[in-house]
Every structure is written in structure tokens, then in C-alpha cells.
Write a protein that holds these residues in place. Structure first.
Motif, short mmCIF file in Angstrom:
data_model
loop_
_atom_site.label_atom_id
_atom_site.label_comp_id
_atom_site.label_asym_id
_atom_site.label_seq_id
_atom_site.Cartn_x
_atom_site.Cartn_y
_atom_site.Cartn_z
N GLU A 164 0.86 -1.14 0.04
CA GLU A 164 -0.11 -0.03 0.06
C GLU A 164 0.74 1.27 -0.02
O GLU A 164 2.13 1.13 0.41
CB GLU A 164 -1.05 -0.16 1.25
CG GLU A 164 -1.76 -1.16 1.23
CD GLU A 164 -2.83 -1.34 0.40
OE1 GLU A 164 -2.96 -0.31 -0.39
OE2 GLU A 164 -3.54 -2.56 -0.03
N HIS A 165 0.37 2.24 -0.48
CA HIS A 165 1.09 3.62 -0.54
C HIS A 165 1.51 3.97 0.75
O HIS A 165 2.62 4.57 0.89
CB HIS A 165 0.04 4.72 -1.10
CG HIS A 165 0.51 5.88 -1.07
ND1 HIS A 165 1.77 6.53 -1.90
CD2 HIS A 165 0.37 7.21 -0.05
CE1 HIS A 165 1.99 7.75 -1.68
NE2 HIS A 165 1.48 8.19 -0.79
N ALA A 166 0.61 3.63 1.71
CA ALA A 166 0.99 4.17 3.28
C ALA A 166 2.17 3.53 3.72
O ALA A 166 3.12 3.80 4.48
CB ALA A 166 -0.21 3.97 4.32
N ASP A 167 2.41 2.05 3.39
CA ASP A 167 3.42 1.33 3.68
C ASP A 167 4.76 1.93 2.93
O ASP A 167 5.86 1.80 3.56
CB ASP A 167 3.19 -0.11 3.21
CG ASP A 167 2.08 -0.76 3.68
OD1 ASP A 167 1.96 -0.47 4.97
OD2 ASP A 167 1.46 -1.55 2.86
N VAL A 168 4.73 2.38 1.76
CA VAL A 168 5.98 2.95 1.07
C VAL A 168 6.34 4.26 1.57
O VAL A 168 7.62 4.45 1.98
CB VAL A 168 5.46 3.31 -0.35
CG1 VAL A 168 6.33 4.15 -0.88
CG2 VAL A 168 5.18 2.03 -1.06
N ILE A 169 5.52 5.08 2.26
CA ILE A 169 5.61 6.23 2.91
C ILE A 169 6.46 5.70 4.16
O ILE A 169 7.49 6.44 4.62
CB ILE A 169 4.45 6.99 3.33
CG1 ILE A 169 3.98 7.35 2.07
CG2 ILE A 169 4.79 8.21 4.07
CD1 ILE A 169 4.69 8.38 1.03
N ASN A 219 12.31 5.68 -7.94
CA ASN A 219 12.57 5.28 -6.52
C ASN A 219 11.18 4.73 -5.88
O ASN A 219 11.43 3.82 -4.80
CB ASN A 219 13.10 6.47 -5.65
CG ASN A 219 14.44 7.03 -6.06
OD1 ASN A 219 15.17 6.15 -6.73
ND2 ASN A 219 14.73 8.12 -5.63
N TYR A 220 10.16 5.61 -6.27
CA TYR A 220 8.67 4.93 -5.80
C TYR A 220 8.69 3.63 -5.99
O TYR A 220 8.18 2.71 -5.18
CB TYR A 220 7.73 5.79 -6.35
CG TYR A 220 6.29 5.56 -5.63
CD1 TYR A 220 6.08 6.06 -4.38
CD2 TYR A 220 5.34 4.65 -6.10
CE1 TYR A 220 4.69 6.00 -3.79
CE2 TYR A 220 4.17 4.10 -5.34
CZ TYR A 220 4.03 4.74 -4.39
OH TYR A 220 2.70 4.59 -3.75
N MET A 221 8.77 3.06 -7.26
CA MET A 221 8.50 1.82 -7.72
C MET A 221 9.55 0.84 -7.03
O MET A 221 9.06 -0.25 -6.62
CB MET A 221 8.89 1.59 -9.46
CG MET A 221 7.76 2.64 -10.10
SD MET A 221 6.07 2.44 -9.63
CE MET A 221 5.88 0.41 -10.06
N ASN A 222 10.86 1.18 -7.02
CA ASN A 222 11.60 0.41 -5.93
C ASN A 222 11.30 0.16 -4.59
O ASN A 222 11.42 -1.19 -4.14
CB ASN A 222 13.20 1.04 -6.16
CG ASN A 222 13.81 0.96 -7.26
OD1 ASN A 222 13.31 0.19 -8.40
ND2 ASN A 222 14.69 1.65 -7.99
N MET A 223 10.89 1.27 -4.08
CA MET A 223 10.67 0.93 -2.61
C MET A 223 9.08 0.19 -2.53
O MET A 223 9.01 -0.41 -1.62
CB MET A 223 10.04 2.51 -2.09
CG MET A 223 9.70 2.63 -0.50
SD MET A 223 11.35 1.80 0.42
CE MET A 223 12.56 3.12 0.00
#
Length: 442
Positions: A359-364, A403-407
Motif C-alpha cells: 500500500e501507499h502508506a507502507d511505502v511512505i 525510487n517509488y517503484m523500487n520502494m
């Protein structure tokens, strides 16, 4: 249009696409009519040139463009309908020069190589064995760390005469040859017998010794020689002293505690020792987690027994990099690439089968943890947290969004590995620092 699939092995195939005039000509004619409405051709008002003239000028390029467009769309749609998983990208089979007569031909044949895997099957149960490593920080490591900190933060001096433990700065030269190197020699890393030659000497002193007096590891750890230089180190050497560096150990007082952990974070030797232990344990907990996960990946990769189309993938890597890598480069790096690809296939399949999603929140949150670790020793805790959202946003937008995709991939891997550890037979194993180092060297 006719599309056929020729599977010539378990993981590689040839796709053949046959186009006839009816497949492409209507689109070509429509495009030429559209060109005619807009074309500005000398001798004619804009949009009034005959279609025949427009065809003579643009016909060939429109034909090629439309056929390529049809091929791309048809190939992609065909592959989406297949049950197997495509790896890399389809590779067009290169034809001989001038093998296509764009002016005269009406029917066209094209071929594409593909690599794939039929399926990824990996049952997760107690038949799969894994080990969860836990590193215990002992008193020895704590004391060694404190001693290193005392030396690191101690006062440096340059005495006239050397003592045991000093660093001797000077020029190393081989007597019979051209080798020479200027270096700082830590006498604490020499054997007692060799170190004795560097004790009680002053600036401009010349120390002579034989290569056979130097232990194999001392060439790199003390003299800083490369493996190649150490292998060539033979015969007699001289070391001419240029300076003597000595560091007096720092005192274990409040000033020292504040330098290490920040003002008033610890207020006694007991608190300082415990803080060092906690810091070390936290660091080794992260290292043991990473090591456990890497070892677990190896177990799953071996159990999945995925047969990759190696020949195809090597060719694809060379062509996709467009001259930036050689066959030798690919052969050298391919085992690492293949292992990463295999794990990616496994991770994605486990996530799909079990509804695991990043999820997006997990990435953050993961990005915040990474940034906190990077700034852990900076003493900027409060200021960092105040600007955390800006740091996170800048990082995730960096590298054109990669960077976002890698995370995102990293978060999914974390979740998959956590899920796997709940499902398999995972035994915990406590190991010492030395045992951990031995495992890393294997």
C-alpha cells in the motif's frame, strides 16, 4: 491475419505473424486520405493535392508505420491471452537486408522470439525448512567497541620517539626493485616480532625487514597493499619514518558521553555501556534480519525449480542494452540477474496467490525508516522529523519516479517474506558475532 506459436522448447518459442493486404491496406488508405487533407505540396492549395501524389510521397512511410503498429498491437494482444508468463520482451527475428520489398509485396511474414515460464508453483508448508538467525551482542564486543570509541575520540599527538600501538607514517620501498608506497602503518596490526622493529625509533629512521617476516594478512591490513601488490612482495624492504602519530585514549566522562550520543543522553558509565550495547544489538538485529531473508530466498528459489530461458534472456539483455554491454559482460553478470528474476517471479506469485499488496502508506513509512537510519548519527532528530514529509516526497519523486517503484517492490518483498516465515518450518538459531562473520564469508 494469421498468428501461430511454435514452442521449440519448454521455455522458448517462435511467434509467426502473417499479414495480407486486407489487414493493413484500409488503414493505410485512411491515413493517406487524412494526409491529403492537411498536406502542403508545392503547386497545390493546402489540402487540395491529389491522393495519388500524396501516396507517391508518403505511401512507403505510411505503409511501414501502419504495419508496425498492427504488429505491435496484435502481438501484445496475443501474448495477453496466453497462460504462460512472458520474460523480457519479444525479439524480432532479423531478416536479411532487402528481404522485404515494400513496394511490390502484398503479403508479409514476421517472426518473434519469446522466452517464458509456464507457471510458478511453490507450496508453503512445514515441509519447507528455514532458519531465522539471531545475533547476540556479548560483553567482548561491547568492550571492544568502547575501546575503539576511546581511541577514535582521543587526543592525537606527534611524539619524537615511537611506542607500541603508534601509527608510523612513512615511505615503504623494496630494496631490489622499483616498488614504493607512502602509508600510515598501525603497529598494533603487526606481529609482536615485526612491531618491535618500529618501537623506540624517531623521524627519518630507516627500518629494514624481509618480506618473509610479514604475515599474509598484514600486507593488506597493516601496510594497505592490494592483493596484486602483496603477491609481488618479495625480498628486503625499507621503511623510512616521516612522522609518528599517537592517540591518547579519551576519558570516560560526561564530555565523552555527550560526543557519542548527544547532550545528556547518558549520565553514567553504566548507562553509556548499556546504550552502546543497545545500539550494537539494534544494528546486528537489522543485519541478521537481512541475512535471514537472503538465506530464505535461496531456499525458495531452489525449491521452486524455475527453468528460465537462459539463451533467450542473454540475447535479450544484449539487444535491450543497445551496445552498452558485451556478451562477456552478460555472461559474467547473468547468474546474479537470473537469481533476482527468479525471486521476483516467486515473490509476485506468492503475493498474487495470497492477496498480498504493498500500500501507499507502507511505502511512505518504509521511506521514513530509511531516512531515519541515514541520519541516525547526525543529531538532527527533531529537525529531521519536522521536515520528514519533504524528505520523503523528494526521494520518492527522484529518478523519474523509479525510487517509488523500487520502494513499492521492497515493501511487497517484506510482506511476502513475513508471510512465508509464518507458513514454513522456521527454526530460530542464536549465533555469535564470529559465527555470523563466518556465515557471511561462505
Amino acid at each position: 491475419m494469421e498468428i501461430t506459436l511454435d514452442k521449440h522448447s519448454a521455455n522458448q518459442a517462435l511467434i509467426k505473424i502473417k499479414l495480407n493486404e486486407a489487414d493493413y491496406q484500409p488503414k493505410v488508405d485512411a491515413k493517406l486520405k487524412d494526409y491529403a487533407k492537411k498536406a502542403a505540396i508545392k503547386g497545390f492549395r493546402p489540402g487540395k493535392a491529389p491522393v495519388s501524389m500524396v501516396k507517391n510521397i508518403y505511401g512507403m512511410s505510411v505503409l511501414v508505420d501502419e504495419i508496425n503498429s498492427i504488429l505491435s498491437e496484435s502481438l501484445n494482444n496475443y501474448l495477453k491471452e496466453q497462460t504462460f508468463r512472458i520474460l523480457g520482451e519479444p525479439l524480432p527475428v532479423e531478416k536479411e537486408d532487402n528481404s522485404i520489398d515494400w513496394k511490390a509485396q502484398k503479403d508479409f511474414d514476421f517472426e518473434y522470439k519469446i522466452g517464458f515460464v509456464e507457471s510458478v508453483e511453490l507450496p508453503l508448508d512445514n515441509k519447507t525448512k528455514g532458519t531465522k538467525y539471531s545475533i547476540k551482542v556479548d560483553d567482548k564486543l561491547v568492550n571492544e567497541t568502547i575501546d575503539n570509541l576511546k581511541s577514535q575520540y582521543g587526543e592525537s599527538t606527534n611524539p619524537e620517539v615511537s611506542e607500541a600501538g603508534d601509527n608510523i607514517y612513512g615511505d615503504l620501498k623494496v630494496i631490489d626493485g622499483n616498488f614504493s608506497k607512502t602509508l600510515s602503518l598501525p603497529t598494533s596490526k603487526l606481529s609482536k616480532k615485526l612491531a618491535a622493529k618500529f618501537i623506540g625509533i624517531s623521524k627519518e629512521a630507516v627500518v629494514e625487514f624481509e618480506a618473509k617476516e610479514v604475515k599474509k594478512d598484514e600486507w593488506s591490513e597493516a601496510f594497505g597493499l592490494s592483493a596484486e601488490e602483496a603477491a609481488e612482495a618479495k625480498g628486503a624492504f625499507t621503511f623510512t619514518v616521516k612522522n609518528i602519530n599517537r592517540t591518547a585514549e579519551a576519558e570516560l566522562n560526561q564530555e565523552f558521553f555527550d560526543k557519542i550520543f548527544g547532550p545528556d543522553q547518558v549520565k553514567s558509565l553504566e548507562e553509556f555501556t548499556e546504550k552502546v550495547r543497545e545500539t550494537l544489538q539494534s544494528s546486528y538485529d537489522r543485519e541478521s534480519k537481512v541475512f535471514t531473508e537472503e538465506e530464505l530466498k535461496k531456499v525458495l528459489v531452489e525449491k521452486a525449480k524455475i527453468d528460465l530461458p537462459d539463451t533467450f534472456l542473454k540475447e535479450w539483455l544484449i539487444r535491450a542494452n543497445d551496445g552498452k554491454v558485451t556478451e562477456e559482460d552478460v555472461e559474467k553478470e547473468y547468474p546474479i540477474y537470473a537469481n533476482q528474476l527468479t525471486w521476483s517471479l516467486i515473490s509476485n506469485q506468492i503475493a498474487k496467490d495470497n492477496g498480498i499488496q504493498a500500500e501507499h502508506a507502507d511505502v511512505i513509512e518504509k521511506t521514513k525508516e530509511m531516512i531515519r537510519e541515514q541520519f541516525a548519527s547526525s543529531g538532527l532528530g527533531a529537525q529531521l522529523e519536522a521536515s520528514m514529509d519533504v524528505f520523503v516526497d523528494n526521494y520518492l519523486k527522484g529518478n523519474e519516479g523509479q525510487n517509488y517503484m523500487n520502494m513499492l517492490t521492497s515493501v511487497q518483498n517484506d510482506k511476502v517474506l513475513a508471510f512465508v516465515q509464518e507458513k514454513i518450518d522456521l527454526k530460530e538459531k542464536n549465533i555469535s558475532i564470529d559465527e555470523f562473520k563466518e556465515l557471511l564469508e561462505k
